[in-house]
Design a protein around this motif. Structure first.
Motif, mmCIF file in Angstrom:
data_model
loop_
_atom_site.group_PDB
_atom_site.id
_atom_site.type_symbol
_atom_site.label_atom_id
_atom_site.label_comp_id
_atom_site.label_asym_id
_atom_site.label_seq_id
_atom_site.Cartn_x
_atom_site.Cartn_y
_atom_site.Cartn_z
ATOM 1 N N LYS A 3 0.838 -1.208 0.000
ATOM 2 C CA LYS A 3 0.000 0.000 0.000
ATOM 3 C C LYS A 3 0.870 1.255 0.000
ATOM 4 O O LYS A 3 0.534 2.264 -0.643
ATOM 5 C CB LYS A 3 -0.929 -0.003 1.225
ATOM 6 N N MET A 4 1.958 1.205 0.740
ATOM 7 C CA MET A 4 2.894 2.324 0.732
ATOM 8 C C MET A 4 3.439 2.557 -0.675
ATOM 9 O O MET A 4 3.565 3.696 -1.132
ATOM 10 C CB MET A 4 4.051 2.045 1.699
ATOM 11 N N LYS A 5 3.757 1.462 -1.368
ATOM 12 C CA LYS A 5 4.329 1.572 -2.706
ATOM 13 C C LYS A 5 3.341 2.189 -3.682
ATOM 14 O O LYS A 5 3.720 2.962 -4.576
ATOM 15 C CB LYS A 5 4.767 0.191 -3.191
ATOM 16 N N GLU A 6 2.056 1.868 -3.524
ATOM 17 C CA GLU A 6 1.037 2.450 -4.387
ATOM 18 C C GLU A 6 0.876 3.948 -4.132
ATOM 19 O O GLU A 6 0.626 4.722 -5.061
ATOM 20 C CB GLU A 6 -0.305 1.755 -4.166
ATOM 21 N N GLY A 7 1.027 4.359 -2.878
ATOM 22 C CA GLY A 7 0.818 5.766 -2.534
ATOM 23 C C GLY A 7 2.017 6.644 -2.806
ATOM 24 O O GLY A 7 1.881 7.754 -3.315
#
Length: 270
Positions: free
Chosen positions: A199-203
């Motif tokens: 999720k961090m990578k997507e954001g």
């Protein structure tokens, strides 16, 4: 010095830390308040908005409060490591730590004993929180409470050693609170404690790499996998390496020829 001298010294340091912890009951409850706020208030609000996909070590969908529990345990240990370091700064100013460091016992042994004493205290806080979390509906694998113990000990050693490194750089007690906040909150929020790395990578790709190189992330993942009877070998290697590095830096910093004592002598001569 005989082996029994080392045993008696280790027992004395551990018992001193335990007695101090028992006399400071507010320290015990303060350690539980922070994670309980996240578990009861924030997790309840985020549960409907944030879904956790099926990622290792989970075999099915889980609720958000189950996901953040390992991160909250690591937060307890991080705060305890910083508090133990704060007490070391206090002891150093009041003289008791200075007396310990002048004993014939090796300096590394005294620091490791103090480190293990802090870890034992943190384990009481961690399992007390797990008991409260269980009654709040957080159900973890029954065997996980036992298999997570080595991971909790290792992560506690890493955070305690990090706190020792920081305490060696502080000359005055009042300066430590600011450094604690500067270290604790960035490590906690920029990790996988609250959100999965994907999720961090997507954001934000930048934030993803910050989380990836954060030792706190790997402590959380080590604990998370241990609760489900699995070993995250990458997390184990990183946490072990960071523990050894921080401990070596602590021993070096508390060396009278290099660390705090040398700075005090130089300040007195200046």
């Amino acid at each position: 010095m005989s082996f029994m001298h080392y045993v008696r010294a280790f027992n004395g340091i551990v018992w001193r830390e335990l007695l101090r912890f028992l006399q400071q009951r507010e320290r015990f409850f303060a350690a539980l308040v922070r994670p309980m706020i996240w578990l009861i208030i924030f997790a309840a609000g985020f549960r409907a908005a944030l879904g956790i996909s099926i990622i290792p070590p989970y075999q099915t969908y889980i609720t958000y409060d189950v996901y953040i529990t390992p991160g909250l345990l690591a937060m307890i240990q991080l705060f305890n490591g910083m508090q133990s370091s704060l007490s070391m700064v206090y002891d150093r100013e009041m003289g008791s730590m200075r007396v310990l460091l002048t004993t014939p016992l090796p300096r590394w042994f005294l620091l490791v004993s103090r480190l293990f004493a802090g870890v034992i205290v943190s384990l009481f806080q961690v399992y007390a929180f797990l008991l409260v979390a269980y009654f709040c509906g957080v159900e973890l694998p029954p065997w996980g409470y036992l298999t997570a113990l080595p991971a909790l000990v290792l992560s506690g050693l890493m955070f305690g050693a990090l706190g020792m490194v920081l305490s060696s750089t502080i000359k005055q007690l009042e300066n430590f609170a600011g450094i604690m906040n500067f270290v604790i909150f960035p490590m906690f929020f920029a990790s996988s404690a609250l959100y999965p790395l994907w999720k961090m990578k997507e954001g934000s790709l930048t934030l993803y790499y910050v989380c990836l190189y954060n030792p706190f992330t790997w402590a959380v993942e080590l604990i998370r996998f241990a609760f489900y009877l699995e070993v995250n070998w990458q997390a184990l290697g990183i946490v072990t390496g960071c523990t050894l590095l921080f401990l070596a830096l602590s021993v070096w910093a508390y060396d009278p020829a290099r660390g705090i004592q040398q700075r005090k002598v130089a300040a007195a001569m200046g």
